[in-house]
Motif scaffolding. Structure first.
Motif, short mmCIF file in Angstrom:
data_model
loop_
_atom_site.label_atom_id
_atom_site.label_comp_id
_atom_site.label_asym_id
_atom_site.label_seq_id
_atom_site.Cartn_x
_atom_site.Cartn_y
_atom_site.Cartn_z
N PHE A 1 0.69 -1.43 -0.06
CA PHE A 1 0.05 0.04 0.06
C PHE A 1 0.93 1.39 -0.05
O PHE A 1 0.55 2.37 -0.87
N ILE A 2 1.99 1.21 0.74
CA ILE A 2 2.71 2.50 0.84
C ILE A 2 3.52 2.72 -0.68
O ILE A 2 3.49 3.82 -0.84
N THR A 3 3.92 1.81 -1.14
CA THR A 3 4.63 2.07 -2.35
C THR A 3 3.49 2.24 -3.52
O THR A 3 3.73 3.25 -4.31
N SER B 1 2.07 5.28 7.56
CA SER B 1 2.29 4.90 6.23
C SER B 1 2.24 5.99 5.37
O SER B 1 2.72 6.21 4.27
N LEU B 2 1.61 7.25 5.88
CA LEU B 2 1.45 8.49 5.11
C LEU B 2 2.95 9.04 4.67
O LEU B 2 3.26 9.46 3.92
N PRO B 3 3.51 9.60 6.24
CA PRO B 3 4.83 10.25 5.80
C PRO B 3 5.91 9.40 5.20
O PRO B 3 6.68 9.81 4.12
N ILE B 4 5.71 8.08 5.44
CA ILE B 4 6.63 7.34 4.65
C ILE B 4 6.58 7.27 2.98
O ILE B 4 7.52 7.19 2.29
N SER B 5 5.17 7.30 2.74
CA SER B 5 4.62 7.09 1.41
C SER B 5 5.23 8.57 0.64
O SER B 5 5.80 8.48 -0.44
N PHE B 6 4.90 9.61 1.25
CA PHE B 6 5.41 10.86 0.86
C PHE B 6 6.89 11.11 0.71
O PHE B 6 7.32 11.52 -0.44
N CYS B 7 7.98 10.56 1.62
CA CYS B 7 9.24 10.36 1.28
C CYS B 7 9.36 9.50 0.33
O CYS B 7 10.45 9.97 -0.63
#
Length: 311
Positions: free
Chosen positions: A57-59, A149-155
């Motif tokens: 989901f993150i990727t 998951s959100l900040p990791i996804s944005f980075c």
């Protein structure tokens, strides 16, 4: 046989106020049937496991956000490369030509473009991380998932954008006579360490931004100041030479994480940027910043997991 009447349900005046301890009998009943508090923060190990299970989901979320960012622009994904290139062109005109910071810096254009691309990666990670929770409240309130998951996804989205830009940077390096060498492989560990640092910092800013949305308006000014202190448009060695500044100031400027990651990338890609221009123990600085910010940012964000999305 006498019947046992159930105790009457508490009236609104008798119900426990929010934030007070629940009735012991109700707590025991919930524990007996395996009930837990809705939205309660899991343990750190369980939280990490949940994140790993949602890695797809993150990727996918990162790729979708990156694609959606340029859907209304006619040039589309080309802006991923054009934006940092135009910034580099403006900085070259102002700092390289008008102010003259290019004097004494061999291969100034590759030097400048590398610094702009690397700092843009850091800057955009922080700015999007600040809005990661406050700008996604609909998703946060509608679905249950680990909010990190959100900040990791944005980075991760910013890392994908940087990789597109790196292809153009490679062409620029070749045009200025910088042929590929084994040192180019150092880009991989350098970017890995910076990604960990960026993600940890984005998690810190995501928690702060969730509580104080106005922080998103202040961050561009802070990031601009950070850019000027990181040697993006000029050589810190040349600027500091002969200034007789207190040693603590020199250490802070050389140990500045943005400057450290920029210097590592320049050392890896530009053959005229020598190891003597790097601050002492630069890889130790890069690894230390990544470890410190990655761990601190993750734990700091996790501590407020149950509060995200609540009024």
């Amino acid at each position: 046989m006498p019947q046992t009447l159930a105790p009457p349900a508490p009236t609104p005046d008798q119900a426990p106020a929010p934030g007070t301890a629940p009735d012991p009998e109700l707590r025991a009943l919930a524990e007996r049937h395996g009930l837990t508090v809705s939205g309660a923060r899991p343990s750190l190990s369980e939280y990490t496991r949940q994140l790993w299970h949602r890695r797809h989901f993150i990727t996918s979320f990162a790729s979708a956000k990156l694609t959606a960012m340029y859907t209304t622009a006619k040039l589309g994904q080309l802006w991923q490369v054009l934006t940092p290139l135009l910034n580099a062109a403006v900085y070259y005109l102002i700092f390289g030509v008008l102010i003259g910071t290019s004097r004494g810096v061999p291969n100034y254009i590759p030097f400048l473009v590398t610094g702009v691309f690397v700092f843009t990666f850091l800057q955009n990670s922080v700015l999007t991380g600040t809005r990661a929770i406050s700008g996604s409240l609909g998703l946060v309130r509608a679905l249950h998932f680990p909010r990190a998951s959100l900040p990791i996804s944005f980075c991760l989205m910013q890392l994908q954008q940087l990789l597109f830009s790196m292809s153009v940077l490679g062409v620029i390096l070749l045009c200025f006579g910088q042929m590929p060498t084994w040192s180019w492989l150092l880009v991989v560990p350098a970017l890995t360490l910076q990604f960990i640092f960026n993600t940890g910092l984005a998690m810190v800013m995501a928690r702060l931004g969730a509580k104080t949305p106005d922080l998103a308006q202040l961050m561009p000014f802070i990031m601009r100041t950070w850019m000027y202190a990181s040697g993006v448009m000029f050589s810190l060695d040349l600027i500091l030479k002969g200034k007789h500044l207190p040693q603590i100031v020199v250490v802070l400027l050389n140990g500045n994480p943005a400057a450290v990651y920029i210097d590592l990338m320049r050392f890896a890609l530009i053959d005229t940027f020598k190891a003597s221009q790097l601050p002492p123990h630069v890889w130790a600085f890069a690894g230390g910043w990544a470890l410190l910010m990655g761990v601190v940012g993750f734990v700091y964000f996790w501590k407020a997991e149950e509060r995200y999305g609540r009024g």
